[in-house]
Design a protein around this motif. Structure first.
Motif, PDB file in Angstrom:
ATOM      1  N   ARG A 125       0.854  -1.197   0.000  1.00 34.26           N
ATOM      2  CA  ARG A 125       0.000   0.000   0.000  1.00 34.26           C
ATOM      3  C   ARG A 125       0.889   1.247   0.000  1.00 34.26           C
ATOM      4  NH1 ARG A 125      -1.923  -3.322   3.804  1.00 34.26           N
ATOM      5  NH2 ARG A 125      -0.910  -2.118   5.432  1.00 34.26           N
TER       6      ARG A 125
ATOM      7  N   TRP B 164       0.583   5.618   0.507  1.00 29.12           N
ATOM      8  CA  TRP B 164      -0.108   6.881   0.745  1.00 29.12           C
ATOM      9  C   TRP B 164       0.435   7.915  -0.233  1.00 29.12           C
ATOM     10  CZ3 TRP B 164      -4.093   7.274   4.179  1.00 29.12           C
ATOM     11  CH2 TRP B 164      -4.231   6.236   5.105  1.00 29.12           C
TER      12      TRP B 164
ATOM     13  N   ALA C 121      -4.386  10.390  -0.133  1.00 29.43           N
ATOM     14  CA  ALA C 121      -5.030   9.223  -0.727  1.00 29.43           C
ATOM     15  C   ALA C 121      -4.242   7.972  -0.349  1.00 29.43           C
ATOM     16  CB  ALA C 121      -5.107   9.359  -2.244  1.00 29.43           C
TER      17      ALA C 121
ATOM     18  N   GLN D 227      -3.380   4.228  -1.864  1.00 31.91           N
ATOM     19  CA  GLN D 227      -3.393   3.375  -3.042  1.00 31.91           C
ATOM     20  C   GLN D 227      -3.065   1.953  -2.611  1.00 31.91           C
ATOM     21  OE1 GLN D 227      -0.423   4.528  -5.885  1.00 31.91           O
ATOM     22  NE2 GLN D 227      -1.307   3.358  -7.558  1.00 31.91           N
TER      23      GLN D 227
ATOM     24  N   ASP E 295      -3.573   3.501 -10.803  1.00 31.49           N
ATOM     25  CA  ASP E 295      -4.421   4.591 -10.327  1.00 31.49           C
ATOM     26  C   ASP E 295      -5.847   4.132 -10.046  1.00 31.49           C
ATOM     27  OD1 ASP E 295      -2.196   6.111 -10.741  1.00 31.49           O
ATOM     28  OD2 ASP E 295      -2.931   7.109 -12.542  1.00 31.49           O
TER      29      ASP E 295
ATOM     30  N   ASP F 175      -6.514   1.592  -8.277  1.00 34.59           N
ATOM     31  CA  ASP F 175      -6.483   0.877  -7.002  1.00 34.59           C
ATOM     32  C   ASP F 175      -6.525   1.816  -5.800  1.00 34.59           C
ATOM     33  OD1 ASP F 175      -6.238  -1.723  -8.185  1.00 34.59           O
ATOM     34  OD2 ASP F 175      -4.137  -1.275  -8.605  1.00 34.59           O
ATOM     35  N   LEU F 176      -7.162   2.963  -5.953  1.00 32.99           N
ATOM     36  CA  LEU F 176      -7.268   3.908  -4.851  1.00 32.99           C
ATOM     37  C   LEU F 176      -8.301   3.408  -3.846  1.00 32.99           C
ATOM     38  CD1 LEU F 176      -7.195   7.112  -7.050  1.00 32.99           C
ATOM     39  CD2 LEU F 176      -5.386   6.355  -5.489  1.00 32.99           C
TER      40      LEU F 176
ATOM     41  N   ALA G 206      -9.698   8.409   0.199  1.00 30.81           N
ATOM     42  CA  ALA G 206      -9.294   9.758  -0.202  1.00 30.81           C
ATOM     43  C   ALA G 206      -9.820  10.777   0.789  1.00 30.81           C
ATOM     44  CB  ALA G 206      -9.837  10.079  -1.586  1.00 30.81           C
TER      45      ALA G 206
ATOM     46  N   SER H 123     -13.318   3.441  -1.106  1.00 35.24           N
ATOM     47  CA  SER H 123     -13.724   2.758  -2.318  1.00 35.24           C
ATOM     48  C   SER H 123     -14.925   1.850  -2.085  1.00 35.24           C
ATOM     49  CB  SER H 123     -12.556   1.932  -2.860  1.00 35.24           C
ATOM     50  OG  SER H 123     -12.915   1.272  -4.052  1.00 35.24           O
TER      51      SER H 123
ATOM     52  N   ALA I 178      -4.898  12.213  -7.123  1.00 37.85           N
ATOM     53  CA  ALA I 178      -5.246  10.878  -6.640  1.00 37.85           C
ATOM     54  C   ALA I 178      -6.487  10.905  -5.753  1.00 37.85           C
ATOM     55  CB  ALA I 178      -4.065  10.266  -5.880  1.00 37.85           C
ATOM     56  N   ALA I 179      -6.479  11.746  -4.733  1.00 38.55           N
ATOM     57  CA  ALA I 179      -7.627  11.807  -3.825  1.00 38.55           C
ATOM     58  C   ALA I 179      -8.875  12.270  -4.557  1.00 38.55           C
ATOM     59  CB  ALA I 179      -7.317  12.735  -2.646  1.00 38.55           C
TER      60      ALA I 179
ATOM     61  N   LEU J 253     -10.697   9.506  -6.775  1.00 37.49           N
ATOM     62  CA  LEU J 253     -11.550   8.558  -6.053  1.00 37.49           C
ATOM     63  C   LEU J 253     -12.834   9.232  -5.589  1.00 37.49           C
ATOM     64  CD1 LEU J 253     -12.035   5.757  -4.936  1.00 37.49           C
ATOM     65  CD2 LEU J 253     -10.831   6.447  -2.848  1.00 37.49           C
TER      66      LEU J 253
END
Length: 279
Positions: A86, A88, A111, A113, A118, A120-121, A124, A139, A222-223, A226
């Protein structure tokens, strides 16, 4: 603490990320008036202050204390390699130019991950320190604003839409975005340019109806990606896949019209040109 990968583990991680984002936001508001200097990074409009660095240190230290096996990617270089699989992804202050100039909003972005792509987030958080709003998502569980569920806009007419616009303000990107903006303005109701994370968060809660984001970095979006997905926003980009290079985003009822618009075509062309030049 709950086992890694379990629902309870994600909720524990979510609550920690919310707390750290709010603490970083409090630091930023408190320190804003005292900033006297900043440093230029990649170009004249890419700035960093001691508050960016202090905010990232606060977040990274908090994440590492709770999840020492997780990796961290921080915009300001505060990252570490993990062992858990994982990672962050942290932008401690998205919108530094706005922050330093007191000319617009900024946010704190965190976020998680849980996989190599991308897509697999896992969670967030985007926090707006000035107004005190916190957007968050896990998610598969939807998107929330201060704990209340939010969804994408129900807009169906592109000519009435509010479009968000976010892009890296380097000379090359600005030049290529001229055509995008010129095509976008006649097709939508109006545009707003704000930092990437809030652009996507505003899409998630229906304040914006569509958006173009270009030339960003993974920590910028990223955040927000999601959040937008969990709220029902449709995301696309180069070869149909959203990425930091280009994100086309719209409420479900607008996606067909927006994704086939002149603005979208210009954005795809601009992103391809940027990728070709290495910018």
């Amino acid at each position: 603490m709950a086992a890694p990968g379990s629902p309870n583990h994600l909720h524990t991680a979510h609550d920690l990320a919310v707390r750290l984002a709010r603490q970083a936001g409090e630091l930023q508001v408190r320190e804003r008036a005292g900033i006297t200097a900043h440093t230029v990074k990649a170009h004249a409009n890419d700035l960093v202050s001691h508050v960016d660095l202090a905010s990232e240190a606060l977040i990274v230290e908090g994440l590492r204390a709770a999840f020492p096996d997780d990796g961290v990617l921080g915009e300001e270089g505060g990252g570490v390699t993990g062992r858990s699989g994982r990672r962050w992804i942290v932008d401690p202050l998205d919108g530094t130019r706005n922050y330093l100039a007191a000319a617009g909003p900024w946010s704190v972005c965190i976020a998680l991950q849980d996989g190599p792509t991308d897509d697999d987030l896992a969670l967030a958080v985007v926090h707006d320190p000035v107004v005190g709003e916190t957007f968050s998502a896990i998610s598969g569980e939807g998107a929330f604003l201060d704990g209340v569920a939010v969804t994408a806009s129900d807009r169906t007419r592109l000519g009435e839409a509010i479009a968000g616009l976010s892009f890296d303000p380097s000379a090359a990107t600005k030049q290529l975005m001229v055509g995008v903006i010129g095509a976008l303005l006649p097709e939508v109701g109006d545009i707003r340019r704000i930092p990437s994370a809030l652009d996507l968060a505003y899409l998630a809660c229906g304040r914006f109806d569509c958006a173009v984001l270009a030339g960003t970095k993974i920590w910028d979006v990223a955040a927000g990606m999601l959040l937008a997905r969990e709220a029902g926003v449709v995301l696309g980009g180069i070869d149909g896949h959203p990425s930091p290079a280009l994100i086309l985003a719209a409420a479900p009822g607008l996606w067909e019209a927006f994704s086939t618009s002149n603005a979208a075509e210009h954005a795809l062309g601009a992103a391809a040109a940027l990728r070709g030049t290495g910018s």
